[in-house]
Enzyme design. Structure first.
Site: not given
Ligand code: S5P
Length: 265
Positions: A65, A96, A98-103
């Site tokens: 990721k 990762d 995390k898209f969140a905007d309008i289409g």
């Molecule tokens: O709810 C969430 C969703 C995600 S994708 N909580 C998170 O921590 N993450 C991601 O998981 C966050 O962006 C980070 O890259 C990873 C957790 O990393 P760690 O170092 O705390 O294990």
């Protein structure tokens, strides 16, 4: 009339046949063959460090990721090399974003900009806050490439607003787009559907959280008690003295928990 008893498979590889999405099928199959349900996120800022960690931890993981926008020295060569390492070492790339905007904006963010995420990451994720139009717009880009999407149904941080009804809405949206949505980023299993994957961050063997709201539990709790399929580990691995040996430890803990669940459920 007697009801037919439908056996829902518990093994990763057997579940692949229930996935509408090719990336999800590939992931479940490689997890069983490589015997790993560990995803790793090296949240580092240097491209060399990212590539080095991808190579050394690669043998232990099913998924890498990335947060590609953390890099201070990104060039398209980095994503090209990530793709090569993923192919050689049999893991799948998940940006990762995390898209969140309008289409219309999300679509451009996914296809273009300097990162061109859709071209190298078979999996990305989106919040559901803006409604299904985000998913539909991302799908326009993803469909010809065969890419897949994860929906953020629950978050690991203290005070997250992702309550039960929010998570339920995520499940409904996933079911509306089965060819594209392969599962969830969540804290616990939300639905007993063998074709949907539950992928969970907030996992650490030695810490209960950080000073900025992150909350951790062990791989065993995440997989065995909370019914997730894949654990995502970041700092627990890349901040350890020996990241490769530590990744192996997480891998074994998560895999053992999966085997126990599969054999007892
Ligand atoms: O709810 C969430 C969703 C995600 S994708 N909580 C998170 O921590 N993450 C991601 O998981 C966050 O962006 C980070 O890259 C990873 C957790 O990393 P760690 O170092 O705390 O294990």
């Amino acid at each position: 009339m007697a009801k037919a008893i439908v056996e829902v498979p518990k093994g990763y590889e057997e579940r692949a046949q229930f996935c509408h999405n090719k990336v999800a099928r590939e992931l479940l199959t490689l997890m069983e063959r490589k015997k790993t349900n560990l995803a790793f996120n090296p949240d580092v800022t240097s491209a060399n460090e990212l590539l080095h960690l991808a190579k050394t931890i690669g043998p232990h993981i099913c998924m890498l990721k990335t947060h590609i926008d953390l890099l201070q020295d990104f060039t398209p060569e980095v994503s090209k090399q990530l793709k090569e390492i993923a192919k050689q070492q049999h893991f799948i790339l998940f940006e990762d974003r995390k898209f969140a905007d309008i289409g219309s904006v999300a679509k451009e963010q996914y296809a273009g900009g300097i990162y061109r995420i859709a071209e190298w990451a078979p999996i990305t994720n989106a919040h559901i806050i803006a409604g299904p139009s985000t998913i539909e717009a991302l799908w326009e880009v993803a469909q010809p490439l065969g890419n897949a999407l994860l929906l953020l149904a629950e978050m690991s941080s203290k005070g997250a607003l992702t309550d039960t009804s929010y998570a339920k809405a995520a499940v409904q949206m996933a079911r509306a787009y089965p060819d594209f949505v392969m599962g969830f980023i969540c804290q616990k299993r939300l639905v007993d559907d063998p074709g949907l994957l539950h992928i969970t961050p907030g996992v650490n063997l030695t810490s209960e959280g950080d000073t900025r709201g992150q909350q951790y539990r062990t791989p065993e709790k995440a997989i065995l008690s909370q019914g997730n399929d894949i654990v995502i580990v970041g700092r627990g691995i890349y901040e350890a003295q020996d990241p490769a040996a530590t990744a192996q430890m997480y891998r074994l803990a998560a895999w053992k928990a999966y085997e126990k669940r599969r054999d007892t459920e």
